[in-house]
Design an enzyme around this catalytic site. Structure first.
Site, PDB file in Angstrom:
ATOM      1  N   GLY A  48      -5.811 -18.711  36.786  1.00 40.66           N
ATOM      2  CA  GLY A  48      -4.751 -19.490  36.174  1.00 40.66           C
ATOM      3  C   GLY A  48      -3.842 -20.035  37.251  1.00 40.66           C
ATOM      4  O   GLY A  48      -2.667 -19.680  37.335  1.00 40.66           O
ATOM      5  N   GLY A  52       2.894 -23.664  37.157  1.00 39.65           N
ATOM      6  CA  GLY A  52       3.864 -22.600  36.954  1.00 39.65           C
ATOM      7  C   GLY A  52       3.743 -21.453  37.924  1.00 39.65           C
ATOM      8  O   GLY A  52       3.615 -21.626  39.139  1.00 39.65           O
ATOM      9  N   TYR A  53       3.781 -20.237  37.359  1.00 37.24           N
ATOM     10  CA  TYR A  53       3.755 -19.044  38.200  1.00 37.24           C
ATOM     11  C   TYR A  53       2.439 -18.883  38.949  1.00 37.24           C
ATOM     12  O   TYR A  53       2.413 -18.363  40.063  1.00 37.24           O
ATOM     13  CB  TYR A  53       4.035 -17.803  37.350  1.00 37.24           C
ATOM     14  N   ASP A 111     -13.643 -22.191  32.052  1.00 38.78           N
ATOM     15  CA  ASP A 111     -13.017 -21.284  31.095  1.00 38.78           C
ATOM     16  C   ASP A 111     -12.983 -19.881  31.678  1.00 38.78           C
ATOM     17  O   ASP A 111     -14.002 -19.190  31.730  1.00 38.78           O
ATOM     18  CB  ASP A 111     -13.808 -21.306  29.782  1.00 38.78           C
ATOM     19  N   LEU A 139      -2.996 -16.259  33.321  1.00 34.39           N
ATOM     20  CA  LEU A 139      -3.512 -17.142  32.276  1.00 34.39           C
ATOM     21  C   LEU A 139      -2.484 -17.303  31.151  1.00 34.39           C
ATOM     22  O   LEU A 139      -1.850 -16.342  30.733  1.00 34.39           O
ATOM     23  CB  LEU A 139      -4.797 -16.578  31.671  1.00 34.39           C
ATOM     24  N   TYR A 233      10.098 -12.546  20.701  1.00 32.66           N
ATOM     25  CA  TYR A 233       9.225 -12.369  21.862  1.00 32.66           C
ATOM     26  C   TYR A 233       8.836 -10.892  22.060  1.00 32.66           C
ATOM     27  O   TYR A 233       7.720 -10.499  21.733  1.00 32.66           O
ATOM     28  CB  TYR A 233       9.900 -12.915  23.129  1.00 32.66           C
ATOM     29  N   VAL A 272      11.254 -22.881  32.371  1.00 32.42           N
ATOM     30  CA  VAL A 272      10.599 -23.942  31.609  1.00 32.42           C
ATOM     31  C   VAL A 272       9.141 -24.015  32.030  1.00 32.42           C
ATOM     32  O   VAL A 272       8.816 -24.321  33.176  1.00 32.42           O
ATOM     33  CB  VAL A 272      11.282 -25.301  31.847  1.00 32.42           C
ATOM     34  N   THR A 273       8.251 -23.704  31.107  1.00 35.69           N
ATOM     35  CA  THR A 273       6.817 -23.850  31.304  1.00 35.69           C
ATOM     36  C   THR A 273       6.244 -24.446  30.034  1.00 35.69           C
ATOM     37  O   THR A 273       6.918 -24.522  29.004  1.00 35.69           O
ATOM     38  CB  THR A 273       6.136 -22.491  31.576  1.00 35.69           C
TER      39      THR A 273
END
Length: 386
Positions: A48, A52-53, A111, A139, A233, A272-273
């Site tokens: 992944g 982002g991260y 994938d 991921l 969450y 923010v993602t």
């Protein structure tokens, strides 16, 4: 073609190749300017890796630790009048810069949940790297196919419905939203997609193929957040998946204790993602958090967080963990004074005053930057090759 942002809800359907490259370069320059991580990993697999991260982890591993990096992404190149995804452009930019600077950087596009992708990665490790000494699992997917069954994750509560303020990103208006509870089947599916089952499958496959070093480190990313977001969450369907992820970290460390493998959860800051933009209530919380943390001079983005993970939390002697064994990169977010101020603002915030009390412009700036837009020095009226 001339590329402009096309936003639908919390998704941007276009990406700017020059802007994405500029954003990647900014992150690289940040890490280059920091002290190096002396005892960091040297061969890193990032599952992944394109946004982002995950992307920030890859940049930090290469430019702070001098590591060779192998990434796994699931992205699309341009086709017809459609641009490629931002992850596609980010990855091409990272590989270009890293290879020019003398670092090994290759990426498998497939994938990550599939056995086929795992085999491709293992074959490439065997041929190019021998073994890896760190595996980052980053991921964020809405669905996962297991054989003929496709599981889809949901963003719901568990138990009772929950009503609170939220922001409608389609028109920047504040209103109330009620989130209904997930069914047992939906919770199970969310755990299947976002829990630790696939992380464990990756480590099992790498171990079986003997392509992971003794005393290797693996880390997966999570979030806890304040009580304000817990019903949505931490205590919600996604929280059940994150609890499974944490349990998996303990399981992996125990399972492979003989070889010294250490599996960690890193609890990161709310940012923010593409994933966080989809969660009701959370974007409004983030826009308040940004305002408070920026005013106090402690705001961090993905790259600052991931540099700190490598340089200060994981590889600066013994790993720095909390009483549960988790790495806490949300330490600044969860400072008592910051959360107290966020809570005070939340109580008085409404549809009329939210611009006064939030950094909604900062939120949107970060959102557009995910797709290569709003980057200083980029001519967005220029014709670009997509």
């Amino acid at each position: 073609m001339i590329v402009k942002p096309k936003v639908r809800g919390f998704i941007c359907t276009t990406a700017h190749p020059v802007g994405c490259e500029a954003a990647v370069k900014q992150q690289i320059e940040y890490v280059k300017a920091q002290p190096k991580t002396a005892n960091g990993p040297k061969k890193v697999l990032v599952i992944g890796s394109s946004m982002g991260y995950g992307l920030a982890s890859r940049i930090s591993a290469a430019y702070s630790c001098g590591a060779a990096t192998l990434g796994v992404m699931f992205d699309k190149e341009a086709s017809g009048n459609k641009t490629g995804t931002s992850g596609w452009y980010n990855t091409k930019a990272f590989e270009k810069f890293a290879q020019a600077d003398g670092y090994y950087a290759k990426t498998i596009n497939g994938d990550a949940f599939s056995d086929e992708c795992k085999k491709q990665v293992i074959d490439l490790i065997k041929s190019d790297l021998g073994k890896v000494d760190m595996v980052v699992y980053s991921l964020a997917s809405p669905r996962r196919a297991v054989g003929d069954v496709v599981y889809s994750s949901v963003l719901k509560t568990t138990g009772d419905s929950y009503t609170n303020k939220t922001i409608d990103l389609r028109n920047n208006t504040v209103s109330e939203v009620t989130i209904d509870p997930a069914t047992d089947e939906e919770i199970e599916a969310t755990v299947k997609v976002m829990g630790g089952e696939d992380w464990e499958a990756w480590i099992d496959a790498l171990k079986a193929a003997d392509v992971i070093e003794d005393n290797a480190v693996t880390v997966a990313y999570s979030y806890i957040g304040p009580k304000l977001t817990h019903p949505m969450y931490f205590e919600g369907s996604i929280g059940r998946a994150k609890a499974h992820l944490f349990d998996t970290s303990k399981k992996l460390t125990d399972k492979y204790a003989d070889s010294g493998l250490k599996a960690y959860i890193s609890v990161n800051k709310a940012l923010v993602t593409q994933s966080s933009a989809a969660i009701p209530i959370v974007p409004l919380y983030i826009s308040i958090l940004y305002k408070v943390m920026k005013a106090k001079g402690v705001h961090e983005g993905c790259i600052e967080q991931m540099y700190r993970l490598f340089a200060q939390k994981l590889y600066a002697g013994a790993p720095v963990v909390d009483e549960q064994g988790m790495i806490r990169l949300d330490d600044l977010e969860m400072e008592q004074d910051i959360q107290a101020e966020v809570s005070q603002i939340w109580e008085k915030l409404d549809a009329d005053n939210f611009r006064e009390f939030t950094d909604i412009d900062g939120y949107w700036s970060d959102f557009y930057e995910l797709f290569g837009f709003g980057i200083d020095g980029v001519d967005y009226d220029a014709d670009v090759e997509v």
